[in-house]
Design a protein around this motif. Structure first.
Motif, PDB file in Angstrom:
ATOM      1  N   LYS A   2       0.836  -1.199   0.000  1.00 24.65           N
ATOM      2  CA  LYS A   2       0.000   0.000   0.000  1.00 24.65           C
ATOM      3  C   LYS A   2       0.873   1.252   0.000  1.00 24.65           C
ATOM      4  CE  LYS A   2      -4.070  -2.011   1.977  1.00 24.65           C
ATOM      5  NZ  LYS A   2      -5.131  -1.919   2.930  1.00 24.65           N
ATOM      6  N   GLU A  80      -3.255   0.301  -3.560  1.00 25.15           N
ATOM      7  CA  GLU A  80      -2.557  -0.956  -3.312  1.00 25.15           C
ATOM      8  C   GLU A  80      -2.011  -1.491  -4.620  1.00 25.15           C
ATOM      9  OE1 GLU A  80      -2.990  -5.253  -1.107  1.00 25.15           O
ATOM     10  OE2 GLU A  80      -4.677  -3.879  -1.092  1.00 25.15           O
ATOM     11  N   GLU A  97      -8.494   2.847  -2.806  1.00 22.08           N
ATOM     12  CA  GLU A  97      -8.892   2.606  -1.418  1.00 22.08           C
ATOM     13  C   GLU A  97     -10.334   2.138  -1.276  1.00 22.08           C
ATOM     14  OE1 GLU A  97      -7.923   6.249   0.516  1.00 22.08           O
ATOM     15  OE2 GLU A  97      -9.553   7.360  -0.406  1.00 22.08           O
TER      16      GLU A  97
END
Length: 114
Positions: A2, A80, A97
């Motif tokens: 992330k 990510e 997200e």
């Protein structure tokens, strides 16, 4: 893996790349273009994915890379990066997200020669 995409990093990329398009730096311009806030540069996302992969696999070298974008990546959000080995290439997935797919593609890699 992330990573938070900060406004500061986008400003730095805009300066280095000479791509200071308003949709990346100005909320009002981004809204006029149909985005809820400024968006990250596609090449910034591609470079970040390469950098993250090589940091995790310093023994490898990226020989080719293709990434297709399906949604914008908004500045000041978390993203990510996922890398999965498949046959003779690496699958790359970039997810926002909210779980939305931002981009996907492949990288070809080879072992570095000493």
């Amino acid at each position: 893996m992330k990573k938070r995409i900060s406004f500061e990093s986008i400003q730095q990329y805009a300066s280095a790349s000479k791509d200071a398009a308003d949709i990346h730096l100005d909320a009002e311009a981004a809204a006029c273009a149909g985005f809820k806030r400024p968006i990250a540069h596609g090449m910034y996302i591609m470079g970040l994915a390469q950098s993250l992969y090589i940091q995790a696999h310093p023994e490898q070298w990226i020989t080719s890379y293709e990434l297709r974008f399906s949604n914008p990546l908004y500045v000041e959000s978390e993203v990510e990066f996922e890398f999965e080995v498949a046959a003779d290439y690496i699958l790359v997935k970039v997810t926002g997200e909210d779980g939305e797919m931002i981009a996907s593609g492949t990288m070809s890699v080879k072992e570095r020669q000493s």
